[in-house]
Design a protein around this motif. Structure first.
Motif, PDB file in Angstrom:
ATOM      1  N   LEU A 105     139.764  49.028 113.859  1.00 14.43           N
ATOM      2  CA  LEU A 105     140.108  50.197 114.661  1.00 14.43           C
ATOM      3  C   LEU A 105     139.703  50.051 116.128  1.00 14.43           C
ATOM      4  N   GLY A 106     139.083  48.933 116.471  1.00 16.98           N
ATOM      5  CA  GLY A 106     138.668  48.720 117.845  1.00 16.98           C
ATOM      6  C   GLY A 106     137.472  49.553 118.251  1.00 16.98           C
ATOM      7  N   LEU A 107     136.596  49.875 117.288  1.00 17.39           N
ATOM      8  CA  LEU A 107     135.424  50.702 117.559  1.00 17.39           C
ATOM      9  C   LEU A 107     134.166  49.850 117.527  1.00 17.39           C
ATOM     10  N   SER A 108     133.182  50.206 118.317  1.00 22.41           N
ATOM     11  CA  SER A 108     131.889  49.546 118.242  1.00 22.41           C
ATOM     12  C   SER A 108     131.069  50.169 117.119  1.00 22.41           C
ATOM     13  N   VAL A 109     130.078  49.420 116.627  1.00 23.81           N
ATOM     14  CA  VAL A 109     129.270  49.858 115.492  1.00 23.81           C
ATOM     15  C   VAL A 109     127.801  49.866 115.896  1.00 23.81           C
ATOM     16  N   ILE A 110     127.124  50.954 115.552  1.00 24.70           N
ATOM     17  CA  ILE A 110     125.697  51.095 115.836  1.00 24.70           C
ATOM     18  C   ILE A 110     124.990  51.353 114.511  1.00 24.70           C
ATOM     19  N   ALA A 111     123.967  50.570 114.231  1.00 25.66           N
ATOM     20  CA  ALA A 111     123.171  50.771 113.015  1.00 25.66           C
ATOM     21  C   ALA A 111     121.846  51.398 113.402  1.00 25.66           C
ATOM     22  N   GLU A 112     121.450  52.443 112.675  1.00 25.95           N
ATOM     23  CA  GLU A 112     120.163  53.084 112.955  1.00 25.95           C
ATOM     24  C   GLU A 112     119.198  52.806 111.820  1.00 25.95           C
ATOM     25  N   GLY A 113     117.915  52.919 112.130  1.00 25.53           N
ATOM     26  CA  GLY A 113     116.893  52.717 111.103  1.00 25.53           C
ATOM     27  C   GLY A 113     116.563  51.264 110.853  1.00 25.53           C
ATOM     28  N   ILE A 114     116.748  50.388 111.852  1.00 24.91           N
ATOM     29  CA  ILE A 114     116.395  48.972 111.700  1.00 24.91           C
ATOM     30  C   ILE A 114     114.884  48.844 111.861  1.00 24.91           C
ATOM     31  N   GLU A 115     114.219  48.389 110.816  1.00 23.80           N
ATOM     32  CA  GLU A 115     112.763  48.371 110.840  1.00 23.80           C
ATOM     33  C   GLU A 115     112.167  46.991 110.586  1.00 23.80           C
ATOM     34  N   ILE A 116     112.924  46.088 109.976  1.00 25.40           N
ATOM     35  CA  ILE A 116     112.376  44.767 109.662  1.00 25.40           C
ATOM     36  C   ILE A 116     113.352  43.693 110.118  1.00 25.40           C
ATOM     37  N   PRO A 117     112.853  42.476 110.401  1.00 23.70           N
ATOM     38  CA  PRO A 117     113.724  41.398 110.889  1.00 23.70           C
ATOM     39  C   PRO A 117     114.862  41.067 109.939  1.00 23.70           C
ATOM     40  N   GLN A 118     114.623  41.186 108.627  1.00 26.57           N
ATOM     41  CA  GLN A 118     115.681  40.852 107.670  1.00 26.57           C
ATOM     42  C   GLN A 118     116.898  41.748 107.849  1.00 26.57           C
ATOM     43  N   GLN A 119     116.661  43.031 108.146  1.00 31.70           N
ATOM     44  CA  GLN A 119     117.774  43.946 108.386  1.00 31.70           C
ATOM     45  C   GLN A 119     118.545  43.541 109.641  1.00 31.70           C
ATOM     46  N   LEU A 120     117.819  43.146 110.683  1.00 27.84           N
ATOM     47  CA  LEU A 120     118.461  42.709 111.924  1.00 27.84           C
ATOM     48  C   LEU A 120     119.324  41.479 111.682  1.00 27.84           C
ATOM     49  N   GLU A 121     118.782  40.493 110.975  1.00 26.84           N
ATOM     50  CA  GLU A 121     119.540  39.263 110.709  1.00 26.84           C
ATOM     51  C   GLU A 121     120.794  39.552 109.898  1.00 26.84           C
ATOM     52  N   TRP A 122     120.650  40.433 108.911  1.00 24.86           N
ATOM     53  CA  TRP A 122     121.800  40.807 108.072  1.00 24.86           C
ATOM     54  C   TRP A 122     122.890  41.470 108.907  1.00 24.86           C
ATOM     55  N   LEU A 123     122.510  42.407 109.766  1.00 25.21           N
ATOM     56  CA  LEU A 123     123.484  43.112 110.600  1.00 25.21           C
ATOM     57  C   LEU A 123     124.123  42.176 111.615  1.00 25.21           C
ATOM     58  N   GLN A 124     123.350  41.234 112.138  1.00 23.86           N
ATOM     59  CA  GLN A 124     123.921  40.246 113.062  1.00 23.86           C
ATOM     60  C   GLN A 124     124.980  39.410 112.357  1.00 23.86           C
TER      61      GLN A 124
END
Length: 591
Positions: A526-545
């Protein structure tokens, strides 16, 4: 591929013969009609992929025929080439205004006709491929939406309705004026089972309890699991609390028999709390809280007890009234302040903006977190004026940062359901923009998925009005509501914010993993950007990346900060703007 069908509309049959001759070496199915009326009537039978339409015809001229065809949803995407001897720019502009996709001047040449027909058919084929893709995507989204609704409205362990579903049904019941009662059931010392036998056995016991309680579920009533070891019956058409006595005794006696779980016999007792609802404007959550309060008080009287809620029962009612009065005073005394949580680019780890979050600096209570007072603000409607205070503070702070040289920063501000429904919302926002001088293109308003879908048509109009002011729109808590692809196309949305509940689980076998994966993929389509909230640990960051999520926020990067600390955070992340001197830096950090 099926042979393309061309519909030729011309009051002169000789002109059709000419076109037929010019295209005789092409693999097309040609259909001929002599008038605009016949053309419109022949659409269903011919199923044209392209229409060659003469402009000058008796009766309905070609321009009007074009306009009528383009007004038909089924045929609006079929290319129309206007065949005309008219050459003035005004005439050609009329054709394009009517919806024509191309035109050919008479006399028609073979080279030009062949080229333009091929071009329009290629566009037609691309649109059909896109339509097919969109259809498949819509099916996928509907499937995912169904999964999300199941997650939200059904308890995964017992397959009973969830607390959310119970509250929804209770709201409908109360609004209809039907008398009803909530019976909340809490197991006595259930933690001993988990501690002695393990959580797996505890889960099996909860399933067995749910099965036993189902036997006493009446038609049109609801049995839900609230969470943990608590269940709740919604009983409709309860005329008087005394009528509940036999039902409660039956439920209590049903626990006299042990439960056989994991080859063990486990005895369990429960306590019941009852609250009767018969007021149309009563809030569902309040009634559930009343029943829950009664259940906990029943536990104080011993195992296997029940209590009926009454207004003398708990001090929380007085506490709530005190809280509401304190909130009114706090608004007048300007005790609400804005904290800012950084939003970062997940790829570069650089800050791109902030989300504005309300805090209450109370003289008597100290620093109060939102969870303790926002529900009361929503109930009383104070969320509207307090929300405007936070919006103004956030805009003023953003303008300060921009003046200091950090011109790329954005500011996200939440709009609650009550704010979104406010009749003065647009006027209030206009006034704040004018007063603070903030750049509206850097302001992003976050609206929850449920709020915009509760009345989609009104929400579409309102979000379009906001976008006309160049304000960005973000759908907050995406995935927890029930929006459809069709509606997402209609909303002028810039980004989707994934609810923190989906970020907690990062294992690929967890359903939340696939939900987030789908949301990111949908956003890209849809051409939209995505924002994830509640990132608390590095594993979540790596997964979202890995999933390609664009932006994120959470305690891994920073907790919400007051303005001065936020400025220092920006400086450490982006450095000081070159055009600001040291004095400017000091002043900026002191804001």
């Amino acid at each position: 591929m099926e042979v393309p069908a061309l519909l030729v509309v011309d009051d002169e049959p000789d002109n059709f013969d000419v076109i037929q001759t010019l295209l005789k070496h092409q693999d097309y199915r040609l259909h001929y009609v002599a008038s605009g009326e016949e053309a419109i009537a022949a659409l269903t039978a011919c199923q044209p992929d392209l229409i060659l339409l003469d402009v000058m015809m008796p009766g309905i001229d070609g321009i009007e025929v074009c306009r009528r065809i383009k007004a038909l949803p089924q045929w609006e995407m079929v290319p129309i080439i206007m065949v005309t001897a008219l050459t003035s720019k005004r005439d050609l502009a009329q054709c394009l205004t009517a919806g024509a996709d191309d035109f050919i001047s008479k006399p028609v040449s073979r080279i030009e006709l062949t080229a333009r027909v091929r071009s329009m058919l290629r566009i037609r084929q691309q649109y059909q491929q896109l339509a097919t893709f969109n259809t498949r995507l819509e099916v996928m989204v509907k499937q995912r939406t169904t999964q999300l609704q199941t997650m939200i409205f059904q308890d995964a362990l017992t397959n009973l309705p969830s607390r959310t579903y119970l509250l929804q049904q209770l709201a409908v019941t109360l609004k209809s004026g039907t008398s009803c009662a909530l019976v909340v059931l809490g197991c006595d010392q259930f933690k001993l089972v988990n501690g002695s036998f393990g959580h797996a056995v505890g889960d099996q016991l909860l399933i067995a309890i749910a099965e036993r309680l189902r036997q006493y579920l009446r038609v049109n009533d609801v049995l839900a699991r609230l969470g943990g070891d608590e269940f709740c019956f919604l009983l409709r058409r309860v005329e008087h609390p005394a009528a509940l006595e036999p039902f409660m005794q039956t439920i209590l006696r049903s626990f006299n028999a042990p439960f056989t779980v994991a080859h063990c016999e486990i005895f369990m007792t429960v306590c019941l709390g009852v609250a009767v609802g018969n007021v149309v404007d009563q809030h569902p959550l309040e009634l559930l809280q009343d029943a829950d309060t009664a259940m906990h008080l029943a536990k104080l009287h011993g195992k296997g007890s029940y209590r009926l809620f009454d207004r003398q029962m708990h001090v929380a009612m007085l506490n709530r009234l005190t809280l509401e009065n304190d909130l009114q005073r706090a608004l007048k005394q300007q005790e609400f302040v804005t904290y800012y949580q950084p939003i970062v680019n997940l790829l570069t780890r650089k800050i791109i903006g902030f989300e504005a979050l309300v805090r209450w600096r109370s003289p008597g209570r100290g620093m109060v977190l939102p969870g303790e007072f926002i529900p009361s603000m929503e109930t009383t409607g104070l969320i509207v004026p307090i929300g405007l205070v936070i919006l103004k503070q956030a805009c003023r702070q953003l303008h300060t940062w921009h003046q200091g040289g950090w011109t790329d920063l954005t500011m996200s501000v939440n709009l609650s359901a009550r704010q979104f429904a406010s009749s003065t919302l647009l006027a209030d926002i206009d006034a704040i923009l004018a007063e603070t001088g903030v750049d509206p293109t850097s302001l992003k308003l976050e609206i929850t998925e449920t709020v915009i879908m509760d009345n989609a048509e009104i929400a579409i109009a309102l979000t379009k009005a906001l976008r006309s002011r160049q304000i960005q729109i973000s759908i907050d808590d995406f995935g927890t509501g029930y929006s459809s692809l069709g509606y997402l196309h209609r909303f002028p949305v810039d980004s989707l914010k994934i609810d923190r509940s989906f970020i907690d689980q990062t294992q690929s076998e967890n359903i939340n993993y696939h939900v987030v994966e789908t949301i990111v993929a949908l956003s890209k389509q849809l051409g939209l950007s995505v924002i994830a909230e509640g990132i608390e640990i590095p594993q979540q960051l790596e997964w979202l990346q890995q999933l390609g999520c664009d932006f994120g926020q959470g305690y891994l990067f920073s907790k919400p900060l007051p303005a001065s600390e936020s400025s220092r955070f920006v400086a450490s992340s982006l450095g000081y703007p070159r055009r600001s001197g040291n004095v400017g830096h000091r002043n900026l950090l002191q804001q």
